[in-house]
Scaffold this motif. Sequence first.
Motif, mmCIF file in Angstrom:
data_model
loop_
_atom_site.group_PDB
_atom_site.id
_atom_site.type_symbol
_atom_site.label_atom_id
_atom_site.label_comp_id
_atom_site.label_asym_id
_atom_site.label_seq_id
_atom_site.Cartn_x
_atom_site.Cartn_y
_atom_site.Cartn_z
ATOM 1 N N SER A 255 0.855 -1.188 0.000
ATOM 2 C CA SER A 255 0.000 0.000 0.000
ATOM 3 C C SER A 255 0.890 1.236 0.000
ATOM 4 C CB SER A 255 -0.902 0.022 1.235
ATOM 5 O OG SER A 255 -1.716 1.179 1.223
ATOM 6 N N ALA A 256 0.458 2.253 -0.704
ATOM 7 C CA ALA A 256 1.212 3.503 -0.725
ATOM 8 C C ALA A 256 1.009 4.291 0.560
ATOM 9 C CB ALA A 256 0.801 4.349 -1.932
ATOM 10 N N ASP A 257 0.024 3.920 1.347
ATOM 11 C CA ASP A 257 -0.325 4.632 2.571
ATOM 12 C C ASP A 257 0.023 3.768 3.777
ATOM 13 O OD1 ASP A 257 -1.481 6.113 4.587
ATOM 14 O OD2 ASP A 257 -3.364 6.438 3.527
ATOM 15 N N ALA A 258 0.721 4.318 4.737
ATOM 16 C CA ALA A 258 1.097 3.551 5.923
ATOM 17 C C ALA A 258 0.085 3.674 7.054
ATOM 18 C CB ALA A 258 2.466 4.011 6.417
ATOM 19 N N SER A 259 -0.839 4.616 6.953
ATOM 20 C CA SER A 259 -1.729 4.889 8.078
ATOM 21 C C SER A 259 -3.065 4.162 7.971
ATOM 22 C CB SER A 259 -1.963 6.397 8.184
ATOM 23 O OG SER A 259 -2.545 6.882 7.001
ATOM 24 N N ALA A 260 -3.699 3.995 9.137
ATOM 25 C CA ALA A 260 -5.027 3.396 9.186
ATOM 26 C C ALA A 260 -6.028 4.410 8.649
ATOM 27 C CB ALA A 260 -5.370 3.018 10.628
ATOM 28 N N PRO A 261 -7.106 4.014 8.051
ATOM 29 C CA PRO A 261 -7.517 2.638 7.784
ATOM 30 C C PRO A 261 -7.089 2.135 6.410
ATOM 31 C CG PRO A 261 -9.327 4.067 7.248
ATOM 32 C CD PRO A 261 -8.183 4.961 7.710
ATOM 33 N N TYR A 262 -6.394 2.968 5.626
ATOM 34 C CA TYR A 262 -6.109 2.617 4.234
ATOM 35 C C TYR A 262 -4.843 1.783 4.036
ATOM 36 C CZ TYR A 262 -9.363 6.477 3.827
ATOM 37 O OH TYR A 262 -10.443 7.290 3.976
ATOM 38 N N GLY A 263 -3.888 1.871 4.935
ATOM 39 C CA GLY A 263 -2.560 1.301 4.723
ATOM 40 C C GLY A 263 -2.403 -0.174 4.999
ATOM 41 N N PHE A 264 -3.384 -0.820 5.591
ATOM 42 C CA PHE A 264 -3.290 -2.252 5.857
ATOM 43 C C PHE A 264 -4.679 -2.833 6.046
ATOM 44 C CE2 PHE A 264 -2.411 0.281 9.610
ATOM 45 C CZ PHE A 264 -3.357 -0.160 10.522
ATOM 46 N N GLY A 265 -4.791 -4.151 5.814
ATOM 47 C CA GLY A 265 -6.081 -4.790 5.968
ATOM 48 C C GLY A 265 -6.152 -6.147 5.303
ATOM 49 N N SER A 266 -7.351 -6.675 5.230
ATOM 50 C CA SER A 266 -7.609 -8.004 4.657
ATOM 51 C C SER A 266 -7.902 -7.899 3.177
ATOM 52 C CB SER A 266 -8.809 -8.651 5.367
ATOM 53 O OG SER A 266 -8.534 -8.826 6.739
ATOM 54 N N PHE A 267 -7.605 -9.003 2.465
ATOM 55 C CA PHE A 267 -7.795 -9.012 1.014
ATOM 56 C C PHE A 267 -7.829 -10.445 0.503
ATOM 57 C CE2 PHE A 267 -3.324 -9.018 1.926
ATOM 58 C CZ PHE A 267 -2.835 -10.025 1.094
ATOM 59 N N THR A 268 -8.220 -10.591 -0.756
ATOM 60 C CA THR A 268 -8.116 -11.859 -1.484
ATOM 61 C C THR A 268 -7.303 -11.601 -2.735
ATOM 62 O OG1 THR A 268 -10.279 -12.586 -0.671
ATOM 63 C CG2 THR A 268 -9.389 -13.737 -2.598
ATOM 64 N N LEU A 269 -6.327 -12.475 -2.996
ATOM 65 C CA LEU A 269 -5.504 -12.400 -4.202
ATOM 66 C C LEU A 269 -5.858 -13.594 -5.080
ATOM 67 C CD1 LEU A 269 -3.176 -11.161 -5.883
ATOM 68 C CD2 LEU A 269 -1.618 -12.625 -4.549
ATOM 69 N N ARG A 270 -6.253 -13.308 -6.327
ATOM 70 C CA ARG A 270 -6.618 -14.350 -7.286
ATOM 71 C C ARG A 270 -5.779 -14.211 -8.552
ATOM 72 N NH1 ARG A 270 -11.283 -12.286 -5.215
ATOM 73 N NH2 ARG A 270 -12.673 -13.749 -4.170
#
Length: 162
Positions: free
Chosen positions: A145-160
């Motif tokens: 992520s280009a952003d280190a701050s919450a809530p945009y910089g980290f979280g859950s995801f699915t990679l397909r």
Amino acid sequence: FVDSNSYDTGTFTLQVRQLPPSLPPANDTCSAPVMVTQGATGVTGNTTGAIDDYSIGSNPRYAPACGNSFMSGRELVYAFTPPSSGTFTATVTPQGVFDPALLQLNGSCSASQCGRSANTAGPGASEAITFTASAGQTIFFVVDSADASAPYGFGSFTLRVQ
């Protein structure tokens, strides 16, 4: 030192507790990427416990092909080895407002081998990279992520990869 932003005075209780150390996920770096198989299911991940190991300021740094962004968010590393030659699309779909970036590493799993990136959709939107690969050729992907701050910089995801 305890202070207040008002003129109130009085007693208070300060509680301090030590939490056990938490280790980042095994695929926090290129040393142990998680394998992704081709198909609609993909793999799930969460960068919340990861560390920012790769960025334009790291050593090695992301190659210029991955843009001028600092990619200061936390990242996880994945590997895909196609069973047959062809054109594929890797898509990272976030949960919530996480704003992922998807980076493709070619040749070896090193930030300096970054060949392309996708980081234009914004918070909560999917990012995708279409690429060609030969059977047996391993391609590495970094969910960053280009952003280190919450809530945009980290979280859950699915990679397909399809």
